[in-house]
Scaffold this active site. Sequence first.
Site, PDB file in Angstrom:
ATOM      1  N   PRO A   1      43.526  41.350  31.205  1.00 24.65           N
ATOM      2  CA  PRO A   1      43.191  40.519  32.364  1.00 24.65           C
ATOM      3  C   PRO A   1      42.795  41.371  33.563  1.00 24.65           C
ATOM      4  O   PRO A   1      43.496  42.315  33.935  1.00 24.65           O
ATOM      5  CB  PRO A   1      44.489  39.749  32.623  1.00 24.65           C
ATOM      6  CG  PRO A   1      45.156  39.692  31.287  1.00 24.65           C
ATOM      7  CD  PRO A   1      44.832  40.984  30.611  1.00 24.65           C
ATOM      8  N   CYS A   2      41.663  41.000  34.169  1.00 23.28           N
ATOM      9  CA  CYS A   2      41.120  41.840  35.247  1.00 23.28           C
ATOM     10  C   CYS A   2      41.352  41.248  36.628  1.00 23.28           C
ATOM     11  O   CYS A   2      41.098  41.921  37.641  1.00 23.28           O
ATOM     12  CB  CYS A   2      39.615  42.050  35.045  1.00 23.28           C
ATOM     13  SG  CYS A   2      38.620  40.535  35.174  1.00 23.28           S
ATOM     14  N   GLN A   3      41.824  40.000  36.715  1.00 25.40           N
ATOM     15  CA  GLN A   3      41.907  39.337  38.021  1.00 25.40           C
ATOM     16  C   GLN A   3      42.717  40.119  39.054  1.00 25.40           C
ATOM     17  O   GLN A   3      42.299  40.217  40.211  1.00 25.40           O
ATOM     18  CB  GLN A   3      42.486  37.921  37.856  1.00 25.40           C
ATOM     19  CG  GLN A   3      41.535  36.911  37.256  1.00 25.40           C
ATOM     20  CD  GLN A   3      41.499  37.006  35.728  1.00 25.40           C
ATOM     21  OE1 GLN A   3      42.220  37.802  35.138  1.00 25.40           O
ATOM     22  NE2 GLN A   3      40.669  36.188  35.104  1.00 25.40           N
TER      23      GLN A   3
ATOM     24  N   HIS B   1      42.924  43.186  39.541  1.00 24.30           N
ATOM     25  CA  HIS B   1      42.237  44.399  39.960  1.00 24.30           C
ATOM     26  C   HIS B   1      40.849  44.131  40.533  1.00 24.30           C
ATOM     27  O   HIS B   1      40.182  45.057  40.983  1.00 24.30           O
ATOM     28  CB  HIS B   1      42.100  45.349  38.770  1.00 24.30           C
ATOM     29  CG  HIS B   1      43.359  45.529  37.983  1.00 24.30           C
ATOM     30  ND1 HIS B   1      44.506  46.048  38.537  1.00 24.30           N
ATOM     31  CD2 HIS B   1      43.659  45.248  36.681  1.00 24.30           C
ATOM     32  CE1 HIS B   1      45.463  46.092  37.615  1.00 24.30           C
ATOM     33  NE2 HIS B   1      44.976  45.605  36.490  1.00 24.30           N
ATOM     34  N   SER B   2      40.400  42.892  40.493  1.00 24.95           N
ATOM     35  CA  SER B   2      39.034  42.578  40.892  1.00 24.95           C
ATOM     36  C   SER B   2      38.832  42.728  42.395  1.00 24.95           C
ATOM     37  O   SER B   2      39.711  42.374  43.186  1.00 24.95           O
ATOM     38  CB  SER B   2      38.689  41.146  40.478  1.00 24.95           C
ATOM     39  OG  SER B   2      37.434  40.755  41.011  1.00 24.95           O
TER      40      SER B   2
END
Length: 547
Positions: free
Chosen positions: A291-293, A295-296
């Site tokens: 999941p990248c949220q 770090h976005s």
Amino acid sequence: MSSPSPSPDYIMIDDDEESLIEILNEWNFDDEPVTVPETIVIADEYDRTTLERIVYNGHNYRVGKLSAAELEDQTFVGIDGIFSVSLEQNQEPQYYITGPLYRRARDSFGILGRKRNEVSMFEESVMVPLSDAIRPRRIIRTNAPYPDHNPPCERDDQIGPLVCRWKITHTAKQTKGTVRRLSIEEIPLPKYRWSRSALQRFHRGRVSQGPSHESGKYTFGDGFCGAGGVSRGAKDAGLQISWGFDHDPKVITAYRGNFRNTMGYELDVYDFINIARENDMSVDILHVSPPCQPHSPAHTTEGKNDEINEAAGLGFGDVVDAVKPRIVMLEQTHGILRRQLWFRSYVERFTSLGYSVRWGILPTMEFGVPQSRIRLIIFAAAPGESLPPFPSPTHRNGHATLLPLTTVREAIGNIPPTATYHDTVDTRFEYWRPPVFQWDGQVATILTKGMQRDHDIHPDGHRRFTVRELACFQTFPHYHTFYGCNTDVKKQIGNAVPPILAKVLLQEIRYTLEEVDQEEEVLEVIELEDDNEEGSDDDLVIIEPQA
């Protein structure tokens, strides 16, 4: 305002690129300075004498395959050469040593762990004044798994031999780099070398002898698979998709609908790890998109699922450990560079498992994606495997040998009217609006909500982009299916890795595996060399300690 197409002379900076520039401007290593000796250039006209051994300030330094000098700044230089230089007549000569530069593993930005008696190579060759040295040391170069050859005594950390297994290269802000195991050619003494097959057998319990699937294709597993962007690229790259997992029931329904002969597991990462440890889930190539949220760059306020997503992100290492792939590809938002500890923890998780790592920031536009999306890509190679290079760009405007950038027209100009999620009626505006993106340009990054509201204008100015058009900007084919309402599908599209990017990356991995598997490993029978290397005292130079 319209967005001109990027060209060699003019490139538009959009929000995604601005966030990257901001990250790079903020990032510094003032707390962990990289120590590299100043480059020394000796003019040809100066008298230079090559030495094999020298006693300097009471210490015996010599050229040798294990010889090194510890410097005042707590780095180390291997001694491949010693020489004296007379800068002027009747002046005392200056003494220099040349060789690889090493730093302790614990001083390597946290990407190799804090292992006692371990160092990593940072430069292949530097030249430093011998006056910078404080004592001689011995450094063993090996590709053997840790802790082979590591001295057991804690006191050896200060006076005993050190072990180097890794070489690190990276840019100043770590936007690209490699951390790789030493190659056979970089290990001077045969007694410290492990063959490729021995490393593979140690890591996976068997020697890799080609594609694992009976069809002759390399097998592929897709972690955090989403609606199948990477799996779509894997199929196009000629891989055999073995399985995918994701915890979202709507996402996994979409995945199963697109890959009917593939096992799609509706599991969170830790449940999948338990299954993989109890069953043979091994694959040749593994992809993970944690999941990248959190770090976005677009993530500016704390979300309710941040802790869950971060915990899931850390689980990728256990997936690698359970599945033991030959090669891993990891995709993340470039925003993780803003969170240095997280990025370094990703790299350290790979190296702790023995994997060599290559990372870089790739502009997807240069690989046929018609948007400004920028992603961090990591390749990791298991012990005994070659680390794949990143593919060269395939698209760039104004380039003689590359294709021009894919345009909005090419992406959405031929969608069949019967395509799913392509409602051009309900998306119409009451009045015409000036379009932000032109037919012959590209669009901004597709988000989990689709387009930013003020960007969501079709080039004709009469309507919003349809959900199918958003999927086309992500390079999904028209027949790729999704599941759920428009909000669900936009999230599936925005979270995806563009299939065309995945295809190019996975093809490069496949080419590397094919090249390795076609090579016949030649195991030379070499008489073990004496690593004592004391030599004679015939040419010994003694320099008395300086007051």
